[in-house]
Design a protein around this motif. Structure first.
Motif, PDB file in Angstrom:
ATOM      1  N   GLU A 128       0.705  -1.262   0.008  1.00 26.36           N
ATOM      2  CA  GLU A 128      -0.163   0.044  -0.076  1.00 26.36           C
ATOM      3  C   GLU A 128       0.770   1.301   0.013  1.00 26.36           C
ATOM      4  OE1 GLU A 128      -2.753  -0.218   3.370  1.00 26.36           O
ATOM      5  OE2 GLU A 128      -3.667  -2.275   2.513  1.00 26.36           O
ATOM      6  N   ARG A 129       0.177   2.304  -0.246  1.00 27.30           N
ATOM      7  CA  ARG A 129       1.045   3.688  -0.145  1.00 27.30           C
ATOM      8  C   ARG A 129       1.511   3.843   1.118  1.00 27.30           C
ATOM      9  NH1 ARG A 129      -3.323   3.253  -3.034  1.00 27.30           N
ATOM     10  NH2 ARG A 129      -3.665   4.275  -4.915  1.00 27.30           N
ATOM     11  N   GLY A 130       1.093   3.413   2.050  1.00 24.56           N
ATOM     12  CA  GLY A 130       2.004   3.715   3.347  1.00 24.56           C
ATOM     13  C   GLY A 130       3.048   2.883   3.421  1.00 24.56           C
ATOM     14  N   ASP A 131       3.170   1.682   3.023  1.00 26.81           N
ATOM     15  CA  ASP A 131       4.176   0.998   2.863  1.00 26.81           C
ATOM     16  C   ASP A 131       5.457   1.329   2.147  1.00 26.81           C
ATOM     17  OD1 ASP A 131       2.716  -1.235   4.450  1.00 26.81           O
ATOM     18  OD2 ASP A 131       1.787  -1.968   2.715  1.00 26.81           O
ATOM     19  N   SER A 164      12.093  16.221  -2.983  1.00 29.22           N
ATOM     20  CA  SER A 164      12.343  15.370  -4.332  1.00 29.22           C
ATOM     21  C   SER A 164      11.134  14.860  -5.018  1.00 29.22           C
ATOM     22  CB  SER A 164      13.278  14.073  -3.849  1.00 29.22           C
ATOM     23  OG  SER A 164      14.559  14.929  -3.552  1.00 29.22           O
ATOM     24  N   ALA A 165      10.099  14.511  -4.085  1.00 31.31           N
ATOM     25  CA  ALA A 165       8.873  13.903  -4.849  1.00 31.31           C
ATOM     26  C   ALA A 165       7.770  14.949  -5.442  1.00 31.31           C
ATOM     27  CB  ALA A 165       7.989  13.201  -3.638  1.00 31.31           C
ATOM     28  N   ALA A 181       3.900  13.148   6.553  1.00 31.51           N
ATOM     29  CA  ALA A 181       2.370  13.319   6.361  1.00 31.51           C
ATOM     30  C   ALA A 181       2.200  13.833   4.918  1.00 31.51           C
ATOM     31  CB  ALA A 181       1.808  14.242   7.329  1.00 31.51           C
ATOM     32  N   LEU A 182       3.146  14.776   4.337  1.00 26.90           N
ATOM     33  CA  LEU A 182       3.261  15.314   3.188  1.00 26.90           C
ATOM     34  C   LEU A 182       3.361  14.305   2.187  1.00 26.90           C
ATOM     35  CD1 LEU A 182       4.897  18.570   4.010  1.00 26.90           C
ATOM     36  CD2 LEU A 182       2.676  18.561   3.163  1.00 26.90           C
ATOM     37  N   LEU A 183       4.435  13.371   2.497  1.00 27.54           N
ATOM     38  CA  LEU A 183       4.617  12.314   1.635  1.00 27.54           C
ATOM     39  C   LEU A 183       3.361  11.273   1.483  1.00 27.54           C
ATOM     40  CD1 LEU A 183       8.262  11.108   2.585  1.00 27.54           C
ATOM     41  CD2 LEU A 183       7.407  12.277   0.439  1.00 27.54           C
ATOM     42  N   MET A 184       2.607  11.049   2.450  1.00 23.20           N
ATOM     43  CA  MET A 184       1.555  10.145   2.348  1.00 23.20           C
ATOM     44  C   MET A 184       0.452  11.011   1.347  1.00 23.20           C
ATOM     45  SD  MET A 184       1.774   7.310   4.000  1.00 23.20           S
ATOM     46  CE  MET A 184       0.211   6.807   4.205  1.00 23.20           C
ATOM     47  N   ARG A 185       0.564  12.415   1.468  1.00 20.27           N
ATOM     48  CA  ARG A 185      -0.471  12.772   0.792  1.00 20.27           C
ATOM     49  C   ARG A 185       0.003  12.894  -0.779  1.00 20.27           C
ATOM     50  NH1 ARG A 185      -4.358  17.110   1.445  1.00 20.27           N
ATOM     51  NH2 ARG A 185      -4.628  18.286  -0.317  1.00 20.27           N
ATOM     52  N   ARG A 186       1.323  13.074  -0.993  1.00 20.39           N
ATOM     53  CA  ARG A 186       1.793  13.078  -2.247  1.00 20.39           C
ATOM     54  C   ARG A 186       1.425  11.976  -3.190  1.00 20.39           C
ATOM     55  NH1 ARG A 186       2.772  13.294  -6.807  1.00 20.39           N
ATOM     56  NH2 ARG A 186       4.470  13.947  -7.882  1.00 20.39           N
ATOM     57  N   ARG A 210      -0.773   9.777  -2.615  1.00 16.83           N
ATOM     58  CA  ARG A 210      -2.311   9.390  -2.304  1.00 16.83           C
ATOM     59  C   ARG A 210      -3.022   8.826  -3.740  1.00 16.83           C
ATOM     60  NH1 ARG A 210      -6.349  13.592   0.122  1.00 16.83           N
ATOM     61  NH2 ARG A 210      -4.988  13.214   1.789  1.00 16.83           N
ATOM     62  N   LYS A 211      -2.556   9.157  -4.858  1.00 16.21           N
ATOM     63  CA  LYS A 211      -2.914   8.682  -5.929  1.00 16.21           C
ATOM     64  C   LYS A 211      -1.646   7.922  -6.602  1.00 16.21           C
ATOM     65  CE  LYS A 211      -6.031  12.430  -7.355  1.00 16.21           C
ATOM     66  NZ  LYS A 211      -6.309  13.443  -8.238  1.00 16.21           N
ATOM     67  N   ALA A 212      -2.113   6.717  -7.183  1.00 17.95           N
ATOM     68  CA  ALA A 212      -0.810   5.797  -7.719  1.00 17.95           C
ATOM     69  C   ALA A 212      -0.576   6.288  -9.016  1.00 17.95           C
ATOM     70  CB  ALA A 212      -1.725   4.312  -7.711  1.00 17.95           C
ATOM     71  N   GLY A 213      -1.733   6.692 -10.101  1.00 19.35           N
ATOM     72  CA  GLY A 213      -1.139   7.246 -11.115  1.00 19.35           C
ATOM     73  C   GLY A 213      -0.621   8.456 -11.386  1.00 19.35           C
ATOM     74  N   LEU A 214       0.517   8.769 -10.657  1.00 22.58           N
ATOM     75  CA  LEU A 214       1.181   9.845 -10.821  1.00 22.58           C
ATOM     76  C   LEU A 214       2.026  10.213 -12.023  1.00 22.58           C
ATOM     77  CD1 LEU A 214       2.651   9.449  -7.050  1.00 22.58           C
ATOM     78  CD2 LEU A 214       0.863  11.064  -7.879  1.00 22.58           C
TER      79      LEU A 214
END
Length: 303
Positions: free
Chosen positions: A132-135, A199-200, A292-297, A299-303
């Motif tokens: 998952e995104r959190g992982d 970087s993200a 938290a900002l990385l988790m928000r970044r 949030r969508k898989a199709g970046l």
């Protein structure tokens, strides 16, 4: 019109055959998310030092690692040769003095860790697996922080071993070494979060490198200049509070207040105990905020 008779198997065209391979159920181990997290962490950590990549990718991280350890080795050699009673630089101050090397390492490796996945659209492939995104965020964050910890803790270990070889007081050196490790743990977490968030924001590695350098150096230069002006004008109380606005001065304030280190603020002015708690709180909030900002970044898989 009568239907055309079927061709017997014996008269089938040469080379034609039917293979019944059937369906075989997978009976092997299912490693799951935990294994995926560990794999992503180890791969990212190895990549931060160029391991498993081309020889060219190893040059810069290994060179910066050597640059970090070389001054410590020289100090140890001098201390052993002269039979000095103490080290010339405290454990908590070493990373502060070599902040430029740490910044260069972070600027080079943080974009490599996340920007390439964004640029080549491989992030959705990670999320197609049992991860998952959190992982993904946790693995990348932990790997970058661990890489920075290796970079900053290794020279402290050199100093500690050298101090014991020089027969300095065991308890004092052990206490200083432990305080230094706490300091670099905080530094590694804070810098890893900042580097990965910056970087993200862009899939271009070059932009990420420049942005990380700017985020680390511009606030530090501005804070140092304003602190100097405040000290000259007699506003000594303001000197301590101004350090809250730069990543490296945040760590400096924490280590000089709670970890027995000296301050690099003008005239060695360290924050008061009350201000030191604010420094620690802001540091922890900054680390959590970056996560938290990385988790928000992501949030969508199709970046």
């Amino acid at each position: 019109m009568s239907p055309e008779p079927m061709t017997p198997a014996s008269t089938a065209p040469p080379g034609a055959s039917i293979h019944n391979i059937g369906y075989r159920h997978y009976d092997g181990p299912r490693l799951g998310r935990a294994y995926a997290r560990r794999s992503l962490f180890s791969q990212s950590l190895r990549g931060a030092y160029g391991l498993g990549r081309s020889a060219k990718s190893k040059v810069l991280p290994m060179l910066l690692f050597a640059v970090m350890c070389l001054p410590a080795a020289i100090m140890v050699a001098v201390a052993v040769f002269t039979k000095a009673g103490s080290l010339p630089v405290g454990y908590t101050r070493y990373a502060i003095y070599l902040q430029a090397v740490i910044g260069l390492y972070l600027a080079a490796q943080a974009p490599q860790s996340v920007s390439r996945d964004l640029r080549f659209k491989t992030v959705p492939l990670y999320f197609s697996r049992p991860i998952e995104r959190g992982d993904y965020v946790a693995s990348k964050f932990a790997a970058m922080a661990s890489a920075l910890f290796v970079l900053t803790a290794a020279p402290l270990l050199v100093l500690y071993v050298g101090a014991l070889l020089a027969k300095m007081d065991f308890l004092d050196q052990t206490k200083g070494f432990a305080q230094g490790l706490v300091s670099v743990v905080l530094l590694s977490l804070l810098f890893a979060g900042i580097g990965l968030v910056v970087s993200a924001l862009t899939p271009r590695r070059g932009f990420g490198v420049a942005a990380v350098i700017a985020v680390l150096t511009i606030p530090y230069g501005a804070v140092s200049a304003v602190q100097g002006i405040a000290f000259v004008q007699g506003s000594e109380a303001a000197v301590g509070w101004l350090g809250l606005f730069s990543p490296i001065t945040l760590i400096d304030g924490v280590q000089s207040t709670f970890l027995g280190g000296s301050s690099s603020f003008p005239n060695g002015l360290a924050p008061s105990t009350g201000a030191g708690f604010v420094y620690l709180l802001v540091t922890l909030i900054a680390i959590a905020g970056c996560y938290a900002l990385l988790m928000r970044r992501y949030r969508k898989a199709g970046l």
